[in-house]
Design an enzyme around this catalytic site. Structure first.
Site, short mmCIF file in Angstrom:
data_model
loop_
_atom_site.label_atom_id
_atom_site.label_comp_id
_atom_site.label_asym_id
_atom_site.label_seq_id
_atom_site.Cartn_x
_atom_site.Cartn_y
_atom_site.Cartn_z
N SER A 1 0.85 -1.19 0.00
CA SER A 1 0.00 0.00 0.00
C SER A 1 0.88 1.23 0.00
O SER A 1 1.99 1.24 0.58
CB SER A 1 -0.90 0.01 1.23
N TYR B 1 -2.53 -1.51 9.72
CA TYR B 1 -2.60 -1.86 8.29
C TYR B 1 -1.29 -1.58 7.59
O TYR B 1 -0.75 -2.44 6.87
CB TYR B 1 -3.74 -1.08 7.64
#
Length: 246
Positions: A141, A154
């Site tokens: 990400s 995350y």
């Protein structure tokens, strides 16, 4: 690749969002697709039906990437169906926005189970089963390293994905198998919109100089490049597919 090369690709998390877009794009590129899904069989079967209208074969296999036996079954079933697997795209993942102090250990464990152990399981079995010249794509990400509030668990899990992927690229030395990660920026998927206010969504969209959210098809195009003939010299890399998001 010659006409005799394996043409099957496993795509995890393929029932919706980026995984679904990847599966459809790769089918358009001429690959047969093994669609892995964790829960929603209806959406997976709909994607498989669409792939078949493109003239490619598709099979749906349920399984949780965090469960080693599920991943082992995914690979053995794919090879039983197609004989060999050319590539694996591990698009399965979960995103929960949680400040560290408010993050329940159970939430943290689930994020790391799917995003880290899931990647580990897929990489491990891909290394066992992919033939010479295969391709592996994982998903990181663009929030890694940005230290954005509520993204800590995350982002940490996706940083681990990058380390595992780069390490695997080195460990597969001599087999002509590439391993790369794609790091999307904000992308218009159900997973991205969940739990976000309209103001936050707009603010994240405008951080890119292109001033829009990415689409699942934008990300699928990056994966298509990595699996295509022009992506064979890209290895051990994290490809930021984010429109310049910073």
């Amino acid at each position: 690749m010659s006409d005799q090369s394996p043409r099957a690709v496993i795509v995890t998390g393929a029932s919706r969002g980026i995984g679904r877009a990847v599966a459809l794009r790769l089918a358009r590129d001429g690959f047969d697709i093994v669609l892995n899904y964790a829960a929603n069989e209806v959406l997976a079967q709909e994607a498989a039906a669409e792939i078949q209208t493109l003239g490619r074969h598709a099979v749906c296999l349920r399984g949780d990437v965090a469960v080693e036996s599920d991943v082992e079954h995914l690979f053995t079933a794919a090879m039983a169906r197609f004989g060999a697997v050319f590539a694996v795209v591990n698009a399965a993942g979960i995103l929960k926005m949680l400040p560290l102090a408010a993050c329940d250990p159970a939430d943290f464990d689930r994020i790391t189970a799917v995003n880290i152990r899931g990647t580990f399981n897929v990489l491990r079995h891909a290394a066992k089963h992919l033939a010479q010249g295969g391709r592996i794509v994982t998903f990181s990400s663009s929030v890694v390293g940005m230290n954005m509030p509520a993204y800590g668990p995350y982002a940490a899990s996706k940083a681990a994905v990058e380390v595992l992927s780069r390490t695997m690229a080195q460990e597969l030395r001599g087999r002509q198998i590439t391993v790369n990660a794609v790091a999307p920026g904000p992308t218009a998927t159900e997973l991205f919109f969940e739990g976000k206010t309209g103001e936050l969504i707009d603010r994240l969209a405008k951080r890119s100089p292109l001033e829009r959210l990415g689409t699942p098809e934008d990300i699928a195009g990056a994966v298509s490049f990595l699996l295509g003939p022009d992506g064979g010299w890209i290895n051990g890399h994290v490809l930021a597919a984010n429109g310049g998001f910073i």
